[in-house]
Design an enzyme around this catalytic site. Sequence first.
Site, PDB file in Angstrom:
ATOM      1  N   SER A 147       0.850  -1.193   0.000  1.00  0.00           N
ATOM      2  CA  SER A 147       0.000   0.000   0.000  1.00  0.00           C
ATOM      3  C   SER A 147       0.879   1.234   0.000  1.00  0.00           C
ATOM      4  O   SER A 147       2.013   1.212   0.483  1.00  0.00           O
ATOM      5  CB  SER A 147      -0.885   0.003   1.254  1.00  0.00           C
ATOM      6  OG  SER A 147      -1.565   1.236   1.396  1.00  0.00           O
ATOM      7  N   TYR A 190      -1.879  -0.480  10.572  1.00  0.00           N
ATOM      8  CA  TYR A 190      -2.012  -0.847   9.156  1.00  0.00           C
ATOM      9  C   TYR A 190      -0.781  -0.404   8.370  1.00  0.00           C
ATOM     10  O   TYR A 190      -0.215  -1.180   7.592  1.00  0.00           O
ATOM     11  CB  TYR A 190      -3.273  -0.213   8.567  1.00  0.00           C
ATOM     12  CG  TYR A 190      -3.448  -0.494   7.095  1.00  0.00           C
ATOM     13  CD1 TYR A 190      -3.797  -1.769   6.657  1.00  0.00           C
ATOM     14  CD2 TYR A 190      -3.258   0.509   6.148  1.00  0.00           C
ATOM     15  CE1 TYR A 190      -3.956  -2.039   5.300  1.00  0.00           C
ATOM     16  CE2 TYR A 190      -3.415   0.248   4.796  1.00  0.00           C
ATOM     17  CZ  TYR A 190      -3.756  -1.024   4.378  1.00  0.00           C
ATOM     18  OH  TYR A 190      -3.895  -1.290   3.035  1.00  0.00           O
TER      19      TYR A 190
END
Length: 264
Positions: free
Chosen positions: A144, A157
């Site tokens: 990501s 995350y």
Amino acid sequence: MNRNVKDKKVLITGASSGIGMYLAIHIARSGGIPILIARSEDRLEIIANIVKERFGVDCYWYKADLSNDIDWKDIIDQICYDHGSIDALINNAGMAVFDLVVEAQWKDIENMLDVNVKSLIRAVHQLLPHFLKQGEGHIINVASQAGKIATPKSAVYSASKHAVIGFTNALRMEVEKEGVYVTSVNLGPVRTNFFRQADPSGSYERAVDRFMLEPNKVAFTITQSLFTNRREINLPLWMDSGSKIYQMLPVMMEKLMQNQFNKK
């Protein structure tokens, strides 16, 4: 279509919706054989049947809870037993819960690390010897842009995706002379069910709606890169440019982008 994919067996995690579902479709369209992994048996069966009917290729599926390491290890062993060899692994599964660290539930933290990091490394660890023995293969790890730029409420995350990028970069150097390709996919927000769990309020999804990537286009780009020596896929390009500026000028970027970073 990517002709390199024809007759290749490609294992896809997180394959019951979103990017994973479209990966199955694009791989099958190129003549490849998708092997689908997710928790939803009903969704996997539907997708597999559609792929087989539409493209005339085999499509296999296995139910697995990637947060359960013992279960996931056994499923990978079963896949290797059933298929003999796998040609590519796409670690697409991922999850998030957006919270301030002080407010986060420990179970959510564990689940993010188990699914985003541990299950990914488990799959690579078990399948890599097969790729090395074959002298070819491709490992694609979906990370990501959050692994490059951390923001409030996504500390865990972001940490998990930092780990994926670091693991992927080191792995690439370890196997680059062995015929095995290794690619990281660093994405901005994608229009999938991901945010239903990450941010049930929907506020972040609404804030970034106009920037969201379409999962079908992301899956097409990944499929076109299969069995090619591509280091990274970064989407959208403007966000990747932003991450490069951030690495050089983090304090300035954090000040300039403070309102955007706090939209979760």
